[in-house]
Design an enzyme around this catalytic site. Structure first.
Site, PDB file in Angstrom:
ATOM      1  N   LYS A  58      39.971  54.870  28.785  1.00  0.00           N
ATOM      2  CA  LYS A  58      39.605  55.294  30.026  1.00  0.00           C
ATOM      3  C   LYS A  58      39.421  56.813  30.217  1.00  0.00           C
ATOM      4  CE  LYS A  58      39.684  51.880  30.084  1.00  0.00           C
ATOM      5  NZ  LYS A  58      40.070  50.605  29.163  1.00  0.00           N
ATOM      6  N   HIS A 451      36.713  51.284  57.944  1.00  0.00           N
ATOM      7  CA  HIS A 451      35.091  51.331  57.710  1.00  0.00           C
ATOM      8  C   HIS A 451      34.941  52.892  57.518  1.00  0.00           C
ATOM      9  CE1 HIS A 451      30.835  51.167  58.083  1.00  0.00           C
ATOM     10  NE2 HIS A 451      30.919  51.883  59.157  1.00  0.00           N
TER      11      HIS A 451
HETATM   12  P1  FAD Z   1      51.208  47.129  21.538  1.00  0.00           P
HETATM   13  O1  FAD Z   1      50.693  48.095  22.653  1.00  0.00           O
HETATM   14  O2  FAD Z   1      50.424  46.962  20.345  1.00  0.00           O
HETATM   15  O3  FAD Z   1      52.447  47.776  21.043  1.00  0.00           O
HETATM   16  C1  FAD Z   1      53.399  47.124  20.165  1.00  0.00           C
HETATM   17  C2  FAD Z   1      54.053  48.270  19.409  1.00  0.00           C
HETATM   18  O4  FAD Z   1      55.054  47.675  18.755  1.00  0.00           O
HETATM   19  C3  FAD Z   1      53.307  49.285  18.677  1.00  0.00           C
HETATM   20  O5  FAD Z   1      53.732  50.599  18.929  1.00  0.00           O
HETATM   21  C4  FAD Z   1      53.712  48.963  17.249  1.00  0.00           C
HETATM   22  O6  FAD Z   1      53.731  50.070  16.290  1.00  0.00           O
HETATM   23  C5  FAD Z   1      55.287  48.376  17.268  1.00  0.00           C
HETATM   24  N1  FAD Z   1      55.869  47.616  16.333  1.00  0.00           N
HETATM   25  C6  FAD Z   1      55.044  46.567  15.799  1.00  0.00           C
HETATM   26  N2  FAD Z   1      55.852  45.635  14.962  1.00  0.00           N
HETATM   27  C7  FAD Z   1      56.922  46.746  14.929  1.00  0.00           C
HETATM   28  C8  FAD Z   1      58.284  46.636  14.114  1.00  0.00           C
HETATM   29  N3  FAD Z   1      58.425  45.670  13.303  1.00  0.00           N
HETATM   30  N4  FAD Z   1      59.124  47.507  14.369  1.00  0.00           N
HETATM   31  C9  FAD Z   1      58.791  48.658  15.029  1.00  0.00           C
HETATM   32  N5  FAD Z   1      57.919  48.794  15.922  1.00  0.00           N
HETATM   33  C10 FAD Z   1      56.952  47.808  15.645  1.00  0.00           C
HETATM   34  N6  FAD Z   1      44.456  46.240  28.087  1.00  0.00           N
HETATM   35  C11 FAD Z   1      44.498  46.577  29.524  1.00  0.00           C
HETATM   36  O7  FAD Z   1      45.212  45.731  30.251  1.00  0.00           O
HETATM   37  N7  FAD Z   1      43.623  47.480  29.866  1.00  0.00           N
HETATM   38  C12 FAD Z   1      42.856  48.158  29.286  1.00  0.00           C
HETATM   39  O8  FAD Z   1      42.236  48.883  29.921  1.00  0.00           O
HETATM   40  C13 FAD Z   1      43.033  48.018  27.915  1.00  0.00           C
HETATM   41  N8  FAD Z   1      42.079  48.693  26.935  1.00  0.00           N
HETATM   42  C14 FAD Z   1      42.111  48.695  25.703  1.00  0.00           C
HETATM   43  C15 FAD Z   1      41.152  49.644  24.763  1.00  0.00           C
HETATM   44  C16 FAD Z   1      41.292  49.310  23.672  1.00  0.00           C
HETATM   45  C17 FAD Z   1      40.456  50.332  22.633  1.00  0.00           C
HETATM   46  C18 FAD Z   1      42.257  48.500  22.910  1.00  0.00           C
HETATM   47  C19 FAD Z   1      42.249  48.266  21.534  1.00  0.00           C
HETATM   48  C20 FAD Z   1      43.047  47.596  23.747  1.00  0.00           C
HETATM   49  C21 FAD Z   1      43.009  47.615  25.083  1.00  0.00           C
HETATM   50  N9  FAD Z   1      43.841  47.061  25.855  1.00  0.00           N
HETATM   51  C22 FAD Z   1      43.653  47.172  27.386  1.00  0.00           C
HETATM   52  C23 FAD Z   1      44.737  46.186  25.324  1.00  0.00           C
HETATM   53  C24 FAD Z   1      46.129  46.641  25.315  1.00  0.00           C
HETATM   54  O9  FAD Z   1      46.098  47.716  24.690  1.00  0.00           O
HETATM   55  C25 FAD Z   1      47.192  45.580  24.886  1.00  0.00           C
HETATM   56  O10 FAD Z   1      47.113  44.680  25.471  1.00  0.00           O
HETATM   57  C26 FAD Z   1      48.503  46.212  24.748  1.00  0.00           C
HETATM   58  O11 FAD Z   1      48.761  47.397  24.284  1.00  0.00           O
HETATM   59  C27 FAD Z   1      49.717  45.270  24.467  1.00  0.00           C
HETATM   60  O12 FAD Z   1      50.906  45.556  24.447  1.00  0.00           O
HETATM   61  P2  FAD Z   1      52.041  45.188  23.753  1.00  0.00           P
HETATM   62  O13 FAD Z   1      53.077  46.079  23.914  1.00  0.00           O
HETATM   63  O14 FAD Z   1      52.077  43.924  23.460  1.00  0.00           O
HETATM   64  O15 FAD Z   1      51.452  45.855  22.099  1.00  0.00           O
HETATM   65  P1  NAD Z   2      37.071  40.527  22.848  1.00  0.00           P
HETATM   66  O1  NAD Z   2      37.937  39.195  22.573  1.00  0.00           O
HETATM   67  O2  NAD Z   2      37.050  40.858  24.251  1.00  0.00           O
HETATM   68  O3  NAD Z   2      35.673  40.335  22.575  1.00  0.00           O
HETATM   69  C1  NAD Z   2      35.307  40.075  20.939  1.00  0.00           C
HETATM   70  C2  NAD Z   2      33.734  39.594  21.174  1.00  0.00           C
HETATM   71  O4  NAD Z   2      33.286  39.539  19.741  1.00  0.00           O
HETATM   72  C3  NAD Z   2      33.454  38.243  21.561  1.00  0.00           C
HETATM   73  O5  NAD Z   2      32.583  38.351  22.615  1.00  0.00           O
HETATM   74  C4  NAD Z   2      33.159  37.154  20.474  1.00  0.00           C
HETATM   75  O6  NAD Z   2      32.321  36.275  20.808  1.00  0.00           O
HETATM   76  C5  NAD Z   2      32.702  38.329  19.543  1.00  0.00           C
HETATM   77  N1  NAD Z   2      32.641  37.924  18.158  1.00  0.00           N
HETATM   78  C6  NAD Z   2      33.700  37.405  17.423  1.00  0.00           C
HETATM   79  N2  NAD Z   2      33.337  37.242  16.204  1.00  0.00           N
HETATM   80  C7  NAD Z   2      32.151  37.866  15.965  1.00  0.00           C
HETATM   81  C8  NAD Z   2      31.440  38.088  14.803  1.00  0.00           C
HETATM   82  N3  NAD Z   2      31.737  37.770  13.476  1.00  0.00           N
HETATM   83  N4  NAD Z   2      30.120  38.665  15.080  1.00  0.00           N
HETATM   84  C9  NAD Z   2      29.733  38.872  16.356  1.00  0.00           C
HETATM   85  N5  NAD Z   2      30.418  38.631  17.619  1.00  0.00           N
HETATM   86  C10 NAD Z   2      31.804  38.254  17.161  1.00  0.00           C
HETATM   87  O7  NAD Z   2      37.895  41.500  21.920  1.00  0.00           O
HETATM   88  P2  NAD Z   2      37.927  43.048  21.733  1.00  0.00           P
HETATM   89  O8  NAD Z   2      36.405  43.555  22.480  1.00  0.00           O
HETATM   90  O9  NAD Z   2      37.810  43.330  20.500  1.00  0.00           O
HETATM   91  O10 NAD Z   2      39.268  43.452  22.292  1.00  0.00           O
HETATM   92  C11 NAD Z   2      40.359  43.004  22.109  1.00  0.00           C
HETATM   93  C12 NAD Z   2      41.377  42.822  22.915  1.00  0.00           C
HETATM   94  O11 NAD Z   2      41.638  43.797  23.599  1.00  0.00           O
HETATM   95  C13 NAD Z   2      40.952  41.947  23.953  1.00  0.00           C
HETATM   96  O12 NAD Z   2      41.977  40.873  24.263  1.00  0.00           O
HETATM   97  C14 NAD Z   2      40.948  42.393  25.390  1.00  0.00           C
HETATM   98  O13 NAD Z   2      41.481  41.740  26.343  1.00  0.00           O
HETATM   99  C15 NAD Z   2      41.752  43.765  24.958  1.00  0.00           C
HETATM  100  N6  NAD Z   2      41.056  44.897  25.709  1.00  0.00           N
HETATM  101  C16 NAD Z   2      40.838  45.053  27.138  1.00  0.00           C
HETATM  102  C17 NAD Z   2      40.445  45.946  27.777  1.00  0.00           C
HETATM  103  C18 NAD Z   2      40.658  45.883  29.328  1.00  0.00           C
HETATM  104  O14 NAD Z   2      41.370  45.514  29.822  1.00  0.00           O
HETATM  105  N7  NAD Z   2      39.449  46.833  29.930  1.00  0.00           N
HETATM  106  C19 NAD Z   2      39.781  46.958  27.111  1.00  0.00           C
HETATM  107  C20 NAD Z   2      39.646  46.736  25.764  1.00  0.00           C
HETATM  108  C21 NAD Z   2      40.355  45.838  25.080  1.00  0.00           C
END
Ligand code: FAD
Ligand code: NAD
Length: 475
Positions: A58, A451
């Site tokens: 973001k 508004h």
């Molecule tokens: P994680 O955030 O993955 O945290 C798990 C933690 O546990 C990590 O720190 C890991 O190192 C630790 N861990 C794992 N195993 C162990 C262990 N055995 N011992 C100690 N520590 C351990 N979601 C949104 O809602 N809005 C968004 O805008 C959004 N943007 C995203 C953008 C990107 C590029 C990505 C990759 C993801 C995004 N997501 C977004 C998804 C979001 O990041 C995840 O849904 C969220 O982080 C999940 O939270 P979690 O706590 O389950 O896992």
């Molecule tokens: P995603 O599931 O949103 O999208 C993956 C896309 O890749 C799908 O459209 C799928 O059809 C396509 N795909 C899968 N295999 C493929 C292949 N072999 N070749 C071409 N296309 C293929 O997953 P993501 O974008 O990697 O994000 C991962 C997770 O992180 C998601 O669950 C998402 O909710 C979360 N996330 C959330 C936000 C947000 O809330 N704004 C932002 C980033 C990530």
């Protein structure tokens, strides 16, 4: 430090740290174990979301949108800014500063709630014992009345396009680029592909996104998806659907990608390739033999609707369990579990979970899509209000998109809201609250909206569902 706690949370991401904080607020003794390490070797709480997901993405979306608007849109306001340029190093430094403040903040919040933060690896042993190995190598066996597993997720890798961390990268790599690639390929037109593709496109990369499915944004309402496709095209993103990647190989300074589509074999050459094809649950090294915790066929920890694993006192939340991989979903599960452990009421309403894609325009929805409502056979009505007709959107020069509301034809209950437009991610909160209270379209119609605000679009969409919109012609 004590070796025994009421609650041990393994994982300090947006699911784990709220669970630990709420358990602390509930008067329980709590430890939160997290093993996250950044590329520079520093340890940090906050998990994927704060370190390599929601927050850094973001930050980059905000910087690049400002840059894009300054170049493309300021002139219409009469603002002349010749020679606008972007210093990528400063942009990245700002992003890293935000991440550091937020992750330090999590540590402070944990301590403030009386939680013992432990940085290192946690492994569940039988009988609610946990082996903790600190980053310094010290190993201790802890015990707890309750253990909450919140180990998160990790990117899915493609055999056909193996990550090398240089030319072929995952989403974390795409957040850390220090220069704008001339040609950027993205595999996957999901949330990450669209958000990070937008970031680098706004900075000038030629972006090609390869999506395996024939349908663009198949998870979204298709009226929303079609509108979104138009705006990505206008931004200059080349999104190719029905494109199945068969191979990617680094040749010198380029990556040669081969894929098949309806026309047959295709190829593409890019400077950097981002693989963003989804994430999978991460449980490596988490469960010792004999814990009884089960994984399903896709590797998710098996839980019921209260996040109970079926093993007495062991719970699992966030990305490592079923459901959308969203930070806010994990947070609510963490809070629910901590409240249930303390004997309080706790629940997550899985029916009403908002989704937001933070592109420009933003895309947000909650509840059922029109396709889902239609398939259910339930009679329904739809109201749509375009931002073009909103005074505030016009004043902001942000008239793209619309708000759409779907309601049951007989009961008037709101079934889904889908918004593409300025601040859609903020506007959707009103729909979430309305649906949480089982509001009808009429409830929204009779609610006063200030508004001129963007929120009037949802008000007018509710009116339009009964052909009673005031600021748009009812058809
Ligand atoms: P994680 O955030 O993955 O945290 C798990 C933690 O546990 C990590 O720190 C890991 O190192 C630790 N861990 C794992 N195993 C162990 C262990 N055995 N011992 C100690 N520590 C351990 N979601 C949104 O809602 N809005 C968004 O805008 C959004 N943007 C995203 C953008 C990107 C590029 C990505 C990759 C993801 C995004 N997501 C977004 C998804 C979001 O990041 C995840 O849904 C969220 O982080 C999940 O939270 P979690 O706590 O389950 O896992
Ligand atoms: P995603 O599931 O949103 O999208 C993956 C896309 O890749 C799908 O459209 C799928 O059809 C396509 N795909 C899968 N295999 C493929 C292949 N072999 N070749 C071409 N296309 C293929 O997953 P993501 O974008 O990697 O994000 C991962 C997770 O992180 C998601 O669950 C998402 O909710 C979360 N996330 C959330 C936000 C947000 O809330 N704004 C932002 C980033 C990530």
């Amino acid at each position: 430090m004590a070796d025994s706690f009421d609650v041990i949370v393994i994982g300090g991401g947006p699911a784990g740290y709220p669970a630990a904080i709420r358990a602390g607020q509930n008067g329980l003794s709590v430890a939160c174990i997290d093993e996250w390490k950044n590329h520079d070797g520093s340890a940090a709480f906050g998990g994927t979301c704060l370190n390599a997901g929601c927050i850094p993405s973001k930050a980059l979306l905000e910087s690049t949108e400002l840059y894009h608007r300054a170049r493309e849109e300021f002139a219409v306001h009469g603002i002349q800014v010749p020679g606008v340029s972007m210093d990528v190093a400063t942009m990245q430094k700002r992003k890293s500063g935000i991440v550091k403040k937020m992750t330090d903040g999590v540590m402070a919040l944990l301590k403030g709630a009386g939680v013992t933060p432990l940085q290192g690896h946690g492994r569940l042993l039988p009988d609610r014992k946990v082996e903790f190995k600190s980053h310094q190598g010290e190993v201790r066996t802890l015990s707890a009345k309750h253990v909450v597993l919140a180990s998160g997720s990790t990117p899915i890798e493609l055999k056909s396009a193996p990550i090398d961390g240089r030319r072929i990268i995952d989403s974390w790599g795409a957040l850390e680029l220090t220069a704008v690639p001339k040609r950027l390929g993205v595999i996957g037109a999901g949330v990450i592909g669209l958000e990070l593709g937008s970031v680098w496109r706004r900075l000038g990369s030629e972006v090609v996104v390869l999506e395996a499915l024939d349908t663009f944004l198949a998870i979204a309402d298709q009226q929303l998806a079609k509108e979104a496709a138009k705006h990505f095209k206008k931004l200059g993103m080349d999104i190719r659907t029905g494109a199945k990647v068969t191979g990617a190989a680094v040749k010198g300074d380029a990556v040669k990608v081969s894929y098949t589509d309806a026309k047959g074999e295709q190829s593409l050459e890019v400077d950097t390739l981002v693989v963003a094809v989804g994430r999978r649950p991460f449980t490596a090294g988490l469960l010792a033999e004999g814990t009884g915790v089960q994984l399903d066929a896709r590797g998710f920890i098996t839980v019921d609707d209260k996040c109970r694993t079926g093993v007495e006192g062991v719970w699992a939340i966030g990305d490592c369990v079923r459901g959308p991989m969203l930070a806010h979903k994990g947070k609510e599960e963490g809070v629910m579990v901590a409240d249930l452990i303390a004997g309080h009421y706790g629940e997550v309403n899985y029916r009403i979970e908002p989704s937001v894609i933070y592109t420009a325009p933003e895309i947000a929805w909650v509840g059922e899509t029109e396709e889902q409502v239609k398939a259910s056979g339930r009679p329904y009505k739809v109201g749509v209000f375009p931002f073009m007709a909103s005074g505030r959107a016009r004043a902001m020069e942000s008239t793209q998109g619309f708000a759409k509301l779907i309601a049951d034809k007989a009961s008037d209950e709101i079934l889904g809201v889908h918004i593409i437009g300025p601040m859609a991610g903020e506007l959707i909160a009103e729909a979430v609250l309305a649906m949480e209270y089982t509001a009808s379209a009429e409830d929204l119609q009779r609610t006063i909206h200030a508004h001129p605000t963007l929120s009037e679009a949802l008000h007018e969409a509710a009116l339009a569902a009964d052909k009673r919109a005031i600021d748009n012609i009812n058809r």
